[in-house]
Scaffold this motif. Structure first.
Motif, PDB file in Angstrom:
ATOM      1  N   LYS A  28     -11.430  50.740   7.614  1.00 53.02           N
ATOM      2  CA  LYS A  28     -12.323  50.680   6.460  1.00 53.02           C
ATOM      3  C   LYS A  28     -13.146  49.400   6.430  1.00 53.02           C
ATOM      4  CE  LYS A  28      -9.152  53.502   3.824  1.00 53.02           C
ATOM      5  NZ  LYS A  28      -8.171  53.541   2.762  1.00 53.02           N
ATOM      6  N   GLY A  29     -12.972  48.540   7.437  1.00 53.12           N
ATOM      7  CA  GLY A  29     -13.736  47.305   7.514  1.00 53.12           C
ATOM      8  C   GLY A  29     -13.041  46.087   6.936  1.00 53.12           C
ATOM      9  N   ASN A  30     -11.855  46.240   6.395  1.00 53.67           N
ATOM     10  CA  ASN A  30     -11.105  45.112   5.841  1.00 53.67           C
ATOM     11  C   ASN A  30     -10.548  44.242   6.968  1.00 53.67           C
ATOM     12  OD1 ASN A  30     -11.217  46.066   3.030  1.00 53.67           O
ATOM     13  ND2 ASN A  30      -9.851  47.673   3.768  1.00 53.67           N
ATOM     14  N   VAL A  31     -10.628  42.926   6.811  1.00 54.20           N
ATOM     15  CA  VAL A  31     -10.043  42.001   7.782  1.00 54.20           C
ATOM     16  C   VAL A  31      -8.695  41.543   7.253  1.00 54.20           C
ATOM     17  CG1 VAL A  31     -10.295  39.759   8.925  1.00 54.20           C
ATOM     18  CG2 VAL A  31     -12.281  41.273   8.669  1.00 54.20           C
ATOM     19  N   LEU A  32      -7.678  41.692   8.082  1.00 52.70           N
ATOM     20  CA  LEU A  32      -6.326  41.255   7.757  1.00 52.70           C
ATOM     21  C   LEU A  32      -5.974  40.131   8.721  1.00 52.70           C
ATOM     22  CD1 LEU A  32      -4.812  44.839   7.586  1.00 52.70           C
ATOM     23  CD2 LEU A  32      -5.557  43.458   5.654  1.00 52.70           C
ATOM     24  N   ASP A  33      -5.709  38.961   8.169  1.00 46.49           N
ATOM     25  CA  ASP A  33      -5.449  37.793   9.012  1.00 46.49           C
ATOM     26  C   ASP A  33      -4.511  36.838   8.295  1.00 46.49           C
ATOM     27  OD1 ASP A  33      -5.551  35.836  10.961  1.00 46.49           O
ATOM     28  OD2 ASP A  33      -7.568  35.144  10.416  1.00 46.49           O
ATOM     29  N   PRO A  34      -3.301  36.642   8.784  1.00 43.16           N
ATOM     30  CA  PRO A  34      -2.764  37.203  10.020  1.00 43.16           C
ATOM     31  C   PRO A  34      -2.079  38.540   9.756  1.00 43.16           C
ATOM     32  CG  PRO A  34      -1.215  35.608   9.149  1.00 43.16           C
ATOM     33  CD  PRO A  34      -2.413  35.618   8.207  1.00 43.16           C
ATOM     34  N   VAL A  63      -9.018  44.317  17.127  1.00 45.94           N
ATOM     35  CA  VAL A  63      -8.384  43.003  17.189  1.00 45.94           C
ATOM     36  C   VAL A  63      -9.489  41.964  17.361  1.00 45.94           C
ATOM     37  CG1 VAL A  63      -6.755  41.520  18.409  1.00 45.94           C
ATOM     38  CG2 VAL A  63      -6.273  43.967  18.156  1.00 45.94           C
ATOM     39  N   LEU A  64      -9.656  41.092  16.369  1.00 47.53           N
ATOM     40  CA  LEU A  64     -10.694  40.070  16.392  1.00 47.53           C
ATOM     41  C   LEU A  64     -10.227  38.818  17.123  1.00 47.53           C
ATOM     42  CD1 LEU A  64     -11.772  40.497  12.660  1.00 47.53           C
ATOM     43  CD2 LEU A  64     -12.813  41.547  14.697  1.00 47.53           C
ATOM     44  N   SER A  65      -8.951  38.498  16.953  1.00 44.66           N
ATOM     45  CA  SER A  65      -8.352  37.371  17.666  1.00 44.66           C
ATOM     46  C   SER A  65      -6.845  37.571  17.663  1.00 44.66           C
ATOM     47  CB  SER A  65      -8.709  36.027  17.021  1.00 44.66           C
ATOM     48  OG  SER A  65      -8.134  35.927  15.732  1.00 44.66           O
ATOM     49  N   SER A  66      -6.181  36.867  18.561  1.00 45.01           N
ATOM     50  CA  SER A  66      -4.734  37.013  18.671  1.00 45.01           C
ATOM     51  C   SER A  66      -4.143  35.707  19.166  1.00 45.01           C
ATOM     52  CB  SER A  66      -4.415  38.134  19.664  1.00 45.01           C
ATOM     53  OG  SER A  66      -3.027  38.326  19.754  1.00 45.01           O
ATOM     54  N   ARG A  67      -2.995  35.340  18.581  1.00 45.81           N
ATOM     55  CA  ARG A  67      -2.291  34.156  19.075  1.00 45.81           C
ATOM     56  C   ARG A  67      -0.796  34.411  19.030  1.00 45.81           C
ATOM     57  NH1 ARG A  67      -0.234  30.788  14.942  1.00 45.81           N
ATOM     58  NH2 ARG A  67      -0.944  31.437  12.888  1.00 45.81           N
ATOM     59  N   THR A  68      -0.121  33.858  20.009  1.00 46.03           N
ATOM     60  CA  THR A  68       1.333  33.964  20.052  1.00 46.03           C
ATOM     61  C   THR A  68       1.919  32.836  19.230  1.00 46.03           C
ATOM     62  OG1 THR A  68       1.288  35.004  22.218  1.00 46.03           O
ATOM     63  CG2 THR A  68       3.352  33.933  21.570  1.00 46.03           C
TER      64      THR A  68
END
Length: 191
Positions: free
Chosen positions: A31-37, A8-13
């Protein structure tokens, strides 16, 4: 070897109230992929009650469900409150409030995830044996409920036709009937 958990790189409610928390995380998968959000939902754990009367009927509720925009037949169910000692206490409370029934015996038979992809809570199943009417109902705002008694074979026969539209209730029913010794879920030999 099991891959590592996602980071978890960042989190917001995004939304939080007494019923739900919608969280938007930025995550890095294995696998190194960033999923946001990446959205996830937090609810209190739920309980579903499979209540069987001495006449071998299921105590079911029919209520309006706005998500489906329909009146649906369901098991008595609801959120486990912080004041509930455990899922059996929550089941007894929900059964009494929604139907006016109480049971001679409550038995926890399992806990499943409603959706492992997005939900953080568990849906717990409680078998209630010897259910009988004992109290007036105590419906909350938004609970437009009628109580129906259905013979177990009739409910099982209607599952494939969507008699119980809520998938978690179908799985709860099958698990509880197996725990009660009423249903055999073993595979049959195809020969």
């Amino acid at each position: 070897m099991t891959p590592p958990l996602w980071e978890v790189l960042s989190s917001r409610t995004v939304v939080r109230d007494r019923w739900i928390e919608l969280r938007a995380d930025a995550v890095r998968d294995s696998k190194g992929n960033v999923l946001d959000p990446f959205y996830s939902l937090s609810y209190p754990d739920w309980v579903q009650v499979v209540a069987i009367t001495p006449a071998d009927e299921l105590v079911l509720v029919r209520q309006y469900r706005h998500g489906a925009q329909a009146w649906v037949l369901e098991l008595p169910a609801g959120a486990i409150d912080p004041a509930d000692a455990d899922e059996c206490a929550a089941a007894a409370r929900e059964l009494r409030e929604e139907t006016g029934y109480s049971a001679a015996e409550y038995r926890s038979v399992g806990a499943l995830s409603p959706n492992t992809a997005t939900h953080r809570n568990l849906s717990r199943t409680v078998l209630a044996l010897g259910a009988a009417p004992t109290h007036p109902t105590a419906h909350e705002a938004g609970e437009d409920i009628t109580v129906e008694l259905w013979p177990i074979p009739r409910v099982l026969a209607g599952l494939q036709d969507g008699l119980l539209a809520q998938a978690m209730h179908v799985s709860a029913l099958l698990l509880a009937l197996q725990a009660a010794g009423r249903l055999d879920l073993r595979l049959k030999d195809p020969t």
